[in-house]
Design an enzyme around this catalytic site. Structure first.
Site, PDB file in Angstrom:
ATOM      1  NE  ARG A  54      -4.295  -1.413   0.157  1.00  0.00           N
ATOM      2  CZ  ARG A  54      -4.469  -2.517  -0.539  1.00  0.00           C
ATOM      3  NH1 ARG A  54      -3.473  -2.959  -1.322  1.00  0.00           N
ATOM      4  NH2 ARG A  54      -5.595  -3.200  -0.465  1.00  0.00           N
ATOM      5  CD  GLU A  69      -3.034   3.823  -4.991  1.00  0.00           C
ATOM      6  OE1 GLU A  69      -3.997   3.037  -5.094  1.00  0.00           O
ATOM      7  OE2 GLU A  69      -1.915   3.499  -4.554  1.00  0.00           O
ATOM      8  CG  HIS A 114      -3.522   0.002  -6.442  1.00  0.00           C
ATOM      9  ND1 HIS A 114      -3.946   0.602  -5.282  1.00  0.00           N
ATOM     10  CD2 HIS A 114      -3.502  -1.351  -6.186  1.00  0.00           C
ATOM     11  CE1 HIS A 114      -4.179  -0.337  -4.363  1.00  0.00           C
ATOM     12  NE2 HIS A 114      -3.920  -1.520  -4.894  1.00  0.00           N
TER      13      HIS A 114
END
Length: 315
Positions: free
Chosen positions: A231, A259, A278
């Site tokens: 993450r 993000e 991602h």
């Protein structure tokens, strides 16, 4: 009086999931503005896939009869802020294993692309430049995997044929596996200086938030590659920028903090940084694995059996 059939909310049409138990009424909801039915009737909520935290937690406060929250991701950090609205005893289950193969594939892709200079070659192709040179191999490189769950182990499975150097494993607590010892997080300061490639595959928790901070990065050897498929907030973005901008470290990131990475952010153009948006789990392998997992979970739930991958129970 006939008992009301309980609802299960799914992000997929129920007819696409072969073998679902017949004891529930299935409602499709993947984050749309309107709910498919009264949330109060829902007992098993499968969260929308790759939607914002605000969308994901929106129905929770209106689900007093909820018994299970099932994510389609290995991480559950996007839900923790909404669990306080739930009654005690609700089980939160993740999707451990659903993304394992795809994320491990991407981790290996990021390592190979970074070491072999593929981003520069692609830019060279766009400019019709023949960028011949000597590039780095994964062979003989020492690798440190931080986060040795199913994804970390799958990454190691894929490293074996590449003849890399020693693989060192780190997890929250020390243990022994068939492949060798797994070190505790507390051992990281001593392990980081020996690694050519450091792979982050940890969940985001309070103990891993900011794990790769200035001190962590400073201990990495000159020229080492940091790969993040965990993450974004596991890495201190400012500290990483400082290291890559002076040319001491390289990075390959499938996740970032913030993000999505906004236009104009310095990470976009930092030297020796490869960024993917991602997409570790967003592959053709996701849906069939996710659907099989949901059928297994709902079959267990209907039979009153223990569920797989229970992360916590509220209350």
């Amino acid at each position: 009086m006939t008992a009301k059939t309980p609802d299960v909310w799914l992000p997929f049409p129920a007819e696409e999931l072969e073998g679902l138990p017949g004891s529930f009424r299935y409602r499709r909801w993947d984050g749309e503005e309107d709910f498919p039915a009264d949330p109060a009737d829902c007992v098993f909520y499968v969260t929308p896939y790759m939607k914002s935290q605000a969308v994901t937690v929106r129905p929770l406060a209106r689900m007093p009869g909820l018994e299970v929250v099932q994510t389609l991701t290995a991480g559950t950090d996007h839900l923790l802020g909404g669990l306080g609205a739930l009654p005690a005893g609700v089980r939160l289950c993740n999707a451990a294993g659903v993304h394992t193969a795809s994320t491990a594939e991407l981790a290996l892709t990021l390592i190979l692309a970074s070491l072999r200079g593929i981003p520069g070659m692609v830019r060279g192709q766009d400019r019709e430049e023949w960028r011949f040179g000597v590039y780095e191999a994964l062979a003989d490189k020492s690798v440190l995997i931080v986060g040795y769950g199913s994804i970390g182990a799958a990454v190691e499975d894929r490293l074996v044929p590449f003849e890399c150097g020693p693989v060192t494993r780190v997890a929250r607590t020390a243990r022994t596996t068939a492949r060798g010892p797994v070190h505790a997080l507390a051992d990281l300061p001593a392990l980081l200086p020996g690694a050519d490639v450091v792979i982050l595959a940890t969940p985001l928790t309070e103990s891993t938030r900011g794990l790769a901070d200035a001190g962590f990065l400073r201990r990495m050897k000159d020229g080492a590659l940091l790969v993040n498929v965990a993450r974004g907030p596991v890495v201190d973005t400012g500290a990483l920028l400082a290291e890559v901008e002076r040319g001491r470290l390289r990075a390959a990131l499938d996740v970032t903090d913030p993000e999505p990475l906004p236009a104009g952010h310095p990470l976009w153009h930092a030297p020796d940084v490869l960024i993917t948006p991602h997409v570790g789990g967003s592959t053709s392998a996701f849906e069939p694995r996710a659907k099989r997992m949901l059928v297994r979970q709902l079959t267990r739930f209907a039979a009153g059996e223990p569920l797989e991958h229970t992360v916590l129970v509220t209350g």
